[in-house]
Design an enzyme around this catalytic site. Structure first.
Site, PDB file in Angstrom:
ATOM      1  N   TYR A 156       7.930 -22.699  39.291  1.00 15.34           N
ATOM      2  CA  TYR A 156       6.832 -22.338  40.204  1.00 15.34           C
ATOM      3  C   TYR A 156       7.425 -21.689  41.471  1.00 15.34           C
ATOM      4  O   TYR A 156       6.797 -20.858  42.123  1.00 15.34           O
ATOM      5  CB  TYR A 156       5.961 -23.554  40.544  1.00 15.34           C
ATOM      6  CG  TYR A 156       4.582 -23.177  41.041  1.00 15.34           C
ATOM      7  CD1 TYR A 156       3.725 -22.405  40.252  1.00 15.34           C
ATOM      8  CD2 TYR A 156       4.136 -23.575  42.299  1.00 15.34           C
ATOM      9  CE1 TYR A 156       2.469 -22.046  40.704  1.00 15.34           C
ATOM     10  CE2 TYR A 156       2.866 -23.220  42.754  1.00 15.34           C
ATOM     11  CZ  TYR A 156       2.039 -22.458  41.953  1.00 15.34           C
ATOM     12  OH  TYR A 156       0.794 -22.100  42.421  1.00 15.34           O
ATOM     13  N   LYS A 163       1.738 -22.070  48.338  1.00 18.76           N
ATOM     14  CA  LYS A 163       0.596 -22.997  48.220  1.00 18.76           C
ATOM     15  C   LYS A 163       0.626 -24.055  49.325  1.00 18.76           C
ATOM     16  O   LYS A 163      -0.428 -24.511  49.785  1.00 18.76           O
ATOM     17  CB  LYS A 163       0.572 -23.656  46.838  1.00 18.76           C
ATOM     18  CG  LYS A 163       0.187 -22.727  45.699  1.00 18.76           C
ATOM     19  CD  LYS A 163      -1.209 -22.138  45.848  1.00 18.76           C
ATOM     20  CE  LYS A 163      -1.708 -21.507  44.544  1.00 18.76           C
ATOM     21  NZ  LYS A 163      -2.959 -20.750  44.720  1.00 18.76           N
TER      22      LYS A 163
HETATM   23  P1  NAD Z   1      -6.326 -15.053  37.369  1.00 17.40           P
HETATM   24  O1  NAD Z   1      -5.224 -14.103  37.097  1.00 17.40           O
HETATM   25  O2  NAD Z   1      -7.509 -14.981  36.499  1.00 17.40           O
HETATM   26  O3  NAD Z   1      -6.785 -14.928  38.894  1.00 17.40           O
HETATM   27  C1  NAD Z   1      -5.933 -14.450  39.910  1.00 17.40           C
HETATM   28  C2  NAD Z   1      -6.722 -13.394  40.642  1.00 17.40           C
HETATM   29  O4  NAD Z   1      -5.996 -12.927  41.798  1.00 17.40           O
HETATM   30  C3  NAD Z   1      -6.998 -12.142  39.782  1.00 17.40           C
HETATM   31  O5  NAD Z   1      -8.383 -11.933  39.719  1.00 17.40           O
HETATM   32  C4  NAD Z   1      -6.337 -11.019  40.548  1.00 17.40           C
HETATM   33  O6  NAD Z   1      -7.036  -9.799  40.455  1.00 17.40           O
HETATM   34  C5  NAD Z   1      -6.397 -11.599  41.959  1.00 17.40           C
HETATM   35  N1  NAD Z   1      -5.495 -10.896  42.891  1.00 17.40           N
HETATM   36  C6  NAD Z   1      -4.142 -10.797  42.852  1.00 17.40           C
HETATM   37  N2  NAD Z   1      -3.705  -9.988  43.850  1.00 17.40           N
HETATM   38  C7  NAD Z   1      -4.818  -9.585  44.533  1.00 17.40           C
HETATM   39  C8  NAD Z   1      -5.031  -8.733  45.656  1.00 17.40           C
HETATM   40  N3  NAD Z   1      -4.019  -8.106  46.280  1.00 17.40           N
HETATM   41  N4  NAD Z   1      -6.308  -8.540  46.093  1.00 17.40           N
HETATM   42  C9  NAD Z   1      -7.346  -9.139  45.470  1.00 17.40           C
HETATM   43  N5  NAD Z   1      -7.211  -9.964  44.398  1.00 17.40           N
HETATM   44  C10 NAD Z   1      -5.959 -10.168  43.942  1.00 17.40           C
HETATM   45  O7  NAD Z   1      -5.658 -16.523  37.317  1.00 17.40           O
HETATM   46  P2  NAD Z   1      -6.264 -17.950  37.687  1.00 17.40           P
HETATM   47  O8  NAD Z   1      -5.401 -18.917  36.968  1.00 17.40           O
HETATM   48  O9  NAD Z   1      -7.725 -17.965  37.492  1.00 17.40           O
HETATM   49  O10 NAD Z   1      -5.901 -18.083  39.250  1.00 17.40           O
HETATM   50  C11 NAD Z   1      -6.869 -18.259  40.263  1.00 17.40           C
HETATM   51  C12 NAD Z   1      -6.380 -19.226  41.322  1.00 17.40           C
HETATM   52  O11 NAD Z   1      -6.246 -20.517  40.744  1.00 17.40           O
HETATM   53  C13 NAD Z   1      -5.018 -18.895  41.933  1.00 17.40           C
HETATM   54  O12 NAD Z   1      -5.041 -19.190  43.318  1.00 17.40           O
HETATM   55  C14 NAD Z   1      -4.097 -19.852  41.225  1.00 17.40           C
HETATM   56  O13 NAD Z   1      -2.939 -20.147  41.998  1.00 17.40           O
HETATM   57  C15 NAD Z   1      -5.006 -21.046  41.124  1.00 17.40           C
HETATM   58  N6  NAD Z   1      -4.567 -22.066  40.156  1.00 17.40           N
HETATM   59  C16 NAD Z   1      -4.380 -21.731  38.845  1.00 17.40           C
HETATM   60  C17 NAD Z   1      -3.964 -22.707  37.948  1.00 17.40           C
HETATM   61  C18 NAD Z   1      -3.683 -22.377  36.517  1.00 17.40           C
HETATM   62  O14 NAD Z   1      -2.941 -23.132  35.866  1.00 17.40           O
HETATM   63  N7  NAD Z   1      -4.260 -21.323  35.961  1.00 17.40           N
HETATM   64  C19 NAD Z   1      -3.767 -24.028  38.396  1.00 17.40           C
HETATM   65  C20 NAD Z   1      -3.990 -24.324  39.744  1.00 17.40           C
HETATM   66  C21 NAD Z   1      -4.396 -23.331  40.613  1.00 17.40           C
HETATM   67  O1  0WE Z   2      -0.645 -20.323  40.831  1.00 10.72           O
HETATM   68  C1  0WE Z   2      -0.366 -20.222  39.653  1.00 10.72           C
HETATM   69  C2  0WE Z   2       0.206 -18.928  39.106  1.00 10.72           C
HETATM   70  C3  0WE Z   2      -0.071 -17.748  39.976  1.00 10.72           C
HETATM   71  C4  0WE Z   2       0.721 -16.532  39.611  1.00 10.72           C
HETATM   72  C5  0WE Z   2       0.939 -16.103  38.319  1.00 10.72           C
HETATM   73  C6  0WE Z   2       1.676 -14.927  38.088  1.00 10.72           C
HETATM   74  C7  0WE Z   2       2.009 -14.441  36.712  1.00 10.72           C
HETATM   75  C8  0WE Z   2       2.230 -12.953  36.674  1.00 10.72           C
HETATM   76  C9  0WE Z   2       1.247 -15.792  40.655  1.00 10.72           C
HETATM   77  N1  0WE Z   2       1.938 -14.660  40.450  1.00 10.72           N
HETATM   78  C10 0WE Z   2       2.162 -14.219  39.204  1.00 10.72           C
HETATM   79  N2  0WE Z   2       2.867 -13.065  39.055  1.00 10.72           N
HETATM   80  C11 0WE Z   2       2.982 -12.426  37.869  1.00 10.72           C
HETATM   81  O2  0WE Z   2       3.660 -11.390  37.757  1.00 10.72           O
HETATM   82  N3  0WE Z   2      -0.550 -21.311  38.823  1.00 10.72           N
HETATM   83  C12 0WE Z   2      -0.918 -22.575  39.415  1.00 10.72           C
HETATM   84  C13 0WE Z   2      -0.300 -21.284  37.386  1.00 10.72           C
HETATM   85  C14 0WE Z   2       1.095 -21.685  37.135  1.00 10.72           C
HETATM   86  O3  0WE Z   2       2.108 -20.809  37.288  1.00 10.72           O
HETATM   87  C15 0WE Z   2       3.293 -21.485  37.025  1.00 10.72           C
HETATM   88  C16 0WE Z   2       3.000 -22.815  36.709  1.00 10.72           C
HETATM   89  C17 0WE Z   2       1.583 -22.949  36.793  1.00 10.72           C
HETATM   90  C18 0WE Z   2       0.806 -24.191  36.573  1.00 10.72           C
HETATM   91  C19 0WE Z   2       4.597 -21.023  37.060  1.00 10.72           C
HETATM   92  C20 0WE Z   2       5.628 -21.901  36.742  1.00 10.72           C
HETATM   93  C21 0WE Z   2       5.357 -23.206  36.429  1.00 10.72           C
HETATM   94  C22 0WE Z   2       4.049 -23.699  36.401  1.00 10.72           C
END
Ligand code: NAD
Ligand code: 0WE
Length: 255
Positions: A156, A163
């Site tokens: 991460y 975060k």
């Molecule tokens: P996702 O890729 O669907 O959403 C990420 C979004 O960020 C995308 O819609 C992308 O267009 C947007 N984004 C990135 N750069 C941007 C910019 N410059 N301007 C505007 N938008 C921008 O993935 P997700 O998993 O739905 O992530 C959404 C949120 O949830 C994030 O903050 C992520 O850290 C958080 N989150 C995800 C998980 C997981 O495991 N998927 C767990 C905990 C928290």
């Molecule tokens: O916040 C996140 C991931 C957000 C994210 C994902 C990407 C993938 C593609 C941010 N930047 C990028 N850049 C890219 O080029 N999560 C909470 C999901 C997540 O990501 C991990 C996790 C978990 C959970 C990465 C490593 C280990 C666990």
């Protein structure tokens, strides 16, 4: 369904595709009687997000790249024409360069650190500042975070400090906007296989481990994260602000 969000207008950022957490949130808001507007990052996503907006039924759809203050200001100006009063805003945006999400944390680049913080944390401040102009009857702001902010999760990496910064900004914004009746909270979600997450090395191994080790012996869904978000947007949470709610099947307490 309940009318928990009846009469409330909510701006949802971060829907890129049907697996996005933001999309589950948009559907849940609608289910509970709220009206949704969507923003999308860039032109390349417009068609896909347009079909999501159509599914919601005439939801306003606005481009907003959060790396530019001007773009955020213009997006809210555009929204004001269609939704003059806003009761909620959901921030569901994160990004770091892929090369900084693996390997040695000490190798994190200065540029990667700055970008991760800009897009994943500062963007909450920028969007809250602009959304506040339309939140004239108070309301709720909710962002998405992850437990990698306070404990070390392999790979991460640079997103951990980003975060941590985001969660701190939640508390400072809560203190700043509270007197205007605006509450600011975060949902700390367990891992969910969204498009962004699936590109991460051994993500499925992580899901498998959690399945046998969380108190609830399972992972969480976007719908469960969305339900907690609806609660934080609704009047049921009217005395909660500056909080980080874990929606993680209990992982934060045990693992
Ligand atoms: P996702 O890729 O669907 O959403 C990420 C979004 O960020 C995308 O819609 C992308 O267009 C947007 N984004 C990135 N750069 C941007 C910019 N410059 N301007 C505007 N938008 C921008 O993935 P997700 O998993 O739905 O992530 C959404 C949120 O949830 C994030 O903050 C992520 O850290 C958080 N989150 C995800 C998980 C997981 O495991 N998927 C767990 C905990 C928290
Ligand atoms: O916040 C996140 C991931 C957000 C994210 C994902 C990407 C993938 C593609 C941010 N930047 C990028 N850049 C890219 O080029 N999560 C909470 C999901 C997540 O990501 C991990 C996790 C978990 C959970 C990465 C490593 C280990 C666990």
């Amino acid at each position: 369904m309940t009318g928990l969000l009846e009469g409330k207008n909510v701006l949802v950022t971060g829907a890129a595709n049907p697996r996005s957490i933001a999309w589950a949130v948009a559907l849940a808001i609608k289910k509970h009687g709220g009206s949704v507007a969507l923003t999308y990052q860039a032109e390349r996503l417009r068609r896909r997000v347009q079909s999501l907006a159509d599914e919601l039924g005439e939801a306003p759809l606005i481009e907003c790249d959060v790396s530019s203050d001007q773009a955020v200001r213009r997006a809210i100006d555009e929204l004001a024409e269609l939704m003059p009063v806003l009761d909620g805003m959901v921030h569901s945006i994160a990004w770091a360069p892929a090369e900084d999400l693996q390997g040695s944390f000490a190798q994190t680049s200065r540029a990667g650190f700055a970008q991760a913080n800009d897009i994943s944390s500062y963007s909450l401040i920028a969007t809250a500042r602009e959304a506040r102009r339309l939140m004239t009857r108070g309301g709720g702001i909710v962002t998405m975070t992850y437990a990698g902010s306070w404990r070390v999760v392999p790979n991460y990496n640079v997103m951990g400090p980003a975060k941590a910064s985001l969660e701190s900004a939640v508390r400072y914004l809560a203190a700043d906007l509270g007197p205007d009746g605006i509450r600011v909270n975060a949902v700390s979600a367990g891992p969910i296989a969204t498009v962004a997450a699936r590109t991460i090395k051994d993500f499925s191994g992580m899901l498998e481990l959690l399945e046998s080790h969380t108190p609830l012996r399972r992972n969480v869904t976007s719908e469960e994260v969305a339900d907690a978000t609806v609660f934080l947007l609704s009047d049921l949470s009217r005395a909660i602000t500056g909080e980080v709610v874990h929606v993680d099947a209990g992982a934060h307490a045990t693992i």
